[in-house]
Write an enzyme that holds these catalytic residues in place. Structure first.
Site, PDB file in Angstrom:
ATOM      1  N   SER A 196     -18.484  -1.962 -34.907  1.00  0.00           N
ATOM      2  CA  SER A 196     -17.477  -2.973 -34.609  1.00  0.00           C
ATOM      3  C   SER A 196     -16.047  -2.540 -34.900  1.00  0.00           C
ATOM      4  O   SER A 196     -15.113  -3.167 -34.430  1.00  0.00           O
ATOM      5  CB  SER A 196     -17.793  -4.257 -35.369  1.00  0.00           C
ATOM      6  OG  SER A 196     -17.856  -3.994 -36.742  1.00  0.00           O
TER       7      SER A 196
ATOM      8  N   HIS B 297     -22.785  -6.763 -31.029  1.00  0.00           N
ATOM      9  CA  HIS B 297     -21.646  -6.557 -30.122  1.00  0.00           C
ATOM     10  C   HIS B 297     -22.074  -6.026 -28.747  1.00  0.00           C
ATOM     11  O   HIS B 297     -21.233  -5.828 -27.874  1.00  0.00           O
ATOM     12  CB  HIS B 297     -20.621  -5.596 -30.741  1.00  0.00           C
ATOM     13  CG  HIS B 297     -19.838  -6.213 -31.860  1.00  0.00           C
ATOM     14  ND1 HIS B 297     -18.710  -6.973 -31.646  1.00  0.00           N
ATOM     15  CD2 HIS B 297     -20.040  -6.196 -33.192  1.00  0.00           C
ATOM     16  CE1 HIS B 297     -18.241  -7.388 -32.808  1.00  0.00           C
ATOM     17  NE2 HIS B 297     -19.027  -6.930 -33.764  1.00  0.00           N
TER      18      HIS B 297
ATOM     19  N   LYS C 263     -21.230 -14.374 -30.857  1.00  0.00           N
ATOM     20  CA  LYS C 263     -20.170 -13.528 -30.298  1.00  0.00           C
ATOM     21  C   LYS C 263     -20.071 -13.796 -28.801  1.00  0.00           C
ATOM     22  O   LYS C 263     -19.530 -14.821 -28.413  1.00  0.00           O
ATOM     23  CB  LYS C 263     -20.412 -12.079 -30.686  1.00  0.00           C
ATOM     24  CG  LYS C 263     -20.201 -11.921 -32.203  1.00  0.00           C
ATOM     25  CD  LYS C 263     -20.194 -10.523 -32.712  1.00  0.00           C
ATOM     26  CE  LYS C 263     -19.751 -10.513 -34.167  1.00  0.00           C
ATOM     27  NZ  LYS C 263     -20.792 -10.067 -35.097  1.00  0.00           N
TER      28      LYS C 263
HETATM   29  C1  LIG Z   1     -21.174 -10.389 -36.508  1.00  0.00           C
HETATM   30  C2  LIG Z   1     -22.280  -9.486 -36.839  1.00  0.00           C
HETATM   31  C3  LIG Z   1     -23.436  -9.941 -37.479  1.00  0.00           C
HETATM   32  C4  LIG Z   1     -23.565 -11.354 -37.977  1.00  0.00           C
HETATM   33  O1  LIG Z   1     -23.722 -12.266 -36.950  1.00  0.00           O
HETATM   34  P1  LIG Z   1     -23.400 -13.810 -37.206  1.00  0.00           P
HETATM   35  O2  LIG Z   1     -24.147 -14.489 -36.141  1.00  0.00           O
HETATM   36  O3  LIG Z   1     -21.929 -13.996 -37.119  1.00  0.00           O
HETATM   37  O4  LIG Z   1     -23.938 -14.141 -38.567  1.00  0.00           O
HETATM   38  C5  LIG Z   1     -24.457  -9.055 -37.699  1.00  0.00           C
HETATM   39  N1  LIG Z   1     -24.357  -7.762 -37.328  1.00  0.00           N
HETATM   40  C6  LIG Z   1     -23.257  -7.275 -36.723  1.00  0.00           C
HETATM   41  C7  LIG Z   1     -23.196  -5.833 -36.338  1.00  0.00           C
HETATM   42  C8  LIG Z   1     -22.179  -8.112 -36.465  1.00  0.00           C
HETATM   43  O5  LIG Z   1     -21.091  -7.626 -35.895  1.00  0.00           O
END
Ligand SMILES: *Cc1c(COP(=O)(O)O)cnc(C)c1O
Length: 395
Positions: free
Chosen positions: A182, A210, A241
């Site tokens: 990310s 992502h 996301k």
């Molecule tokens: C955002 C994210 C998460 C967590 O997801 P949420 O639904 O916001 O709890 C887990 N792993 C990665 C790589 C992320 O970017």
């Protein structure tokens, strides 16, 4: 209250070290432009890749679900919390990901916590083989498991092989990695990883937070991008996301998912996701199944922004994704860019600095979405040209 004095000290230390996080408040719905602390700004730092967070069809689905099912699920999934909506979403997600089954959690964070701690425990003769830059939720999931872990270097397949070789006598091995990283937008080399997993009889667990809605056919994610459906055991995903809602899930073989329904702690001990959220997520999956228009728009916008920044002379590192790290290297420069973009250009863009990334690799991370117009992105390019010259960063 002297016994709490240490908290004031800790807060002061965070501020002194420049690690204190200032939390901005949005006063509008999530979208390309948002109102933050009374000011209308162009939002370049949300993970709402497809603009679904305030999409009319998704809002309608949530409202309809409230009228039909109420707002709360009322219990954990294993007691009285499983509604037909939850089952429908799990089936839709499994189909979308081209996997046998899926299990829904309250968030992506919970999905990693629940799955990783169930797949390996400290009673097993086993080990996690974990990529260096994995997300905090993976790290916490491994901690909750209590099983040992070894870390291999970022994207380094030689090192992964070495760690597998050193642990080849362990009964259970799980290679666990983010699919898309990310902070840089670079991708895990899944074909090589699948190869090594097979060679060493290790499970392969990929966090696609992502990748979903972004990579692969109609946003089916990184495993679809590499066409490795039957060679990656577990695909973990988030609904917060690109899907624009909230929730997380793990997709994989039927029996393995059934096992997680028996052993995933957040599934067993935390109440089920709310009906409007679940209905909204169903609508999001349906939108993607119906058309790849938003995914195409996202990529079109990504190329426009990234080509423009490169032409201006900015280094975007190794990104293969809408995540756009504009490398400024120096921590102070990155902080100054972020502040001036906000104050002088009304652009909301986050500086990412040490300790989130190594010293000397500070950057502004831009995240274009399908909801941005070309004018919005041209506005960002103009601001980066102007500010780059004013600060002397661009020669
Ligand atoms: C955002 C994210 C998460 C967590 O997801 P949420 O639904 O916001 O709890 C887990 N792993 C990665 C790589 C992320 O970017």
């Amino acid at each position: 209250m002297a016994k709490l004095d240490w908290i004031r000290e800790e807060l002061k230390e965070l501020k002194d070290k420049g690690l204190y996080v200032t939390i901005r408040k949005l006063e509008s719905s999530q979208g390309p432009w948002v109102v933050v602390d009374g000011k209308r700004v162009l939002n370049m730092c949300s993970n709402n890749y497809l603009g679904l967070a305030a999409h009319p069809k998704i809002k309608e689905a949530a409202i309809r679900a409230i009228l039909d099912y109420g707002v709360g699920a009322g219990a954990v999934r294993t007691i009285a919390g499983t509604m037909e909506l939850h089952v429908e979403l799990e089936e839709k997600l499994a189909k979308f990901k081209k996997r046998e089954a899926a299990i829904l959690f309250q968030s992506g964070y919970n999905a990693n916590l629940g799955a990783l701690s169930a797949l390996l425990t400290k009673k097993d003769n086993g080990v996690f083989i974990s990529e260096e830059l994995n997300h905090a939720s993976i790290i916490d999931g491994m901690r909750l498991s209590g099983a040992p872990k070894v870390i291999y270097k970022h994207l380094d397949m030689e090192d992964l092989k070495k760690k597998l070789e050193e642990n080849k006598d362990k009964e259970k091995k799980i290679i666990v990695s983010d699919g898309v990283f990310s902070m840089d937008g670079d991708l895990a080399p899944l074909p090589e990883m699948a190869e090594l997993a097979e060679q060493y009889d290790a499970m392969l667990y990929i966090d696609d937070a992502h990748g979903e809605g972004v990579l692969g056919d109609s946003g089916r994610g990184i495993v679809d991008h590499f066409k490795l459906h039957d060679r990656v055991d577990f695909e973990m995903g988030t609904l917060s996301k690109a899907f624009g809602v909230i929730g997380g899930y793990v997709a994989g073989p039927e029996e393995a998912i059934e096992y997680l329904r028996q052993r995933g702690r957040p599934f067993l001990f935390s109440s089920a996701p709310n009906p409007p959220d679940v209905a909204a997520a169903i609508a999001a999956v349906e939108i993607l199944q119906h058309s790849d228009e938003l995914v195409k728009k996202l990529w079109d916008n990504t190329h426009f922004l990234q080509n423009g920044l490169r032409e201006l002379g900015y280094d975007l590192g190794n990104t293969k994704h809408p995540i756009t790290p504009v490398m400024l290297y120096d921590e102070k420069t990155a902080q100054e860019f972020s502040k001036r973009l906000y104050d002088e250009y009304n652009i909301f863009a986050q500086a990412i600095v040490y300790p989130t990334v190594p010293l000397g690799t500070a950057r502004i991370r831009l995240e274009p979405s399908a909801a941005h117009s070309k004018e919005d992105l041209q506005y960002v390019l103009d601001a980066f040209e102007d500010l780059g010259k004013k600060t002397g960063f661009l020669k």
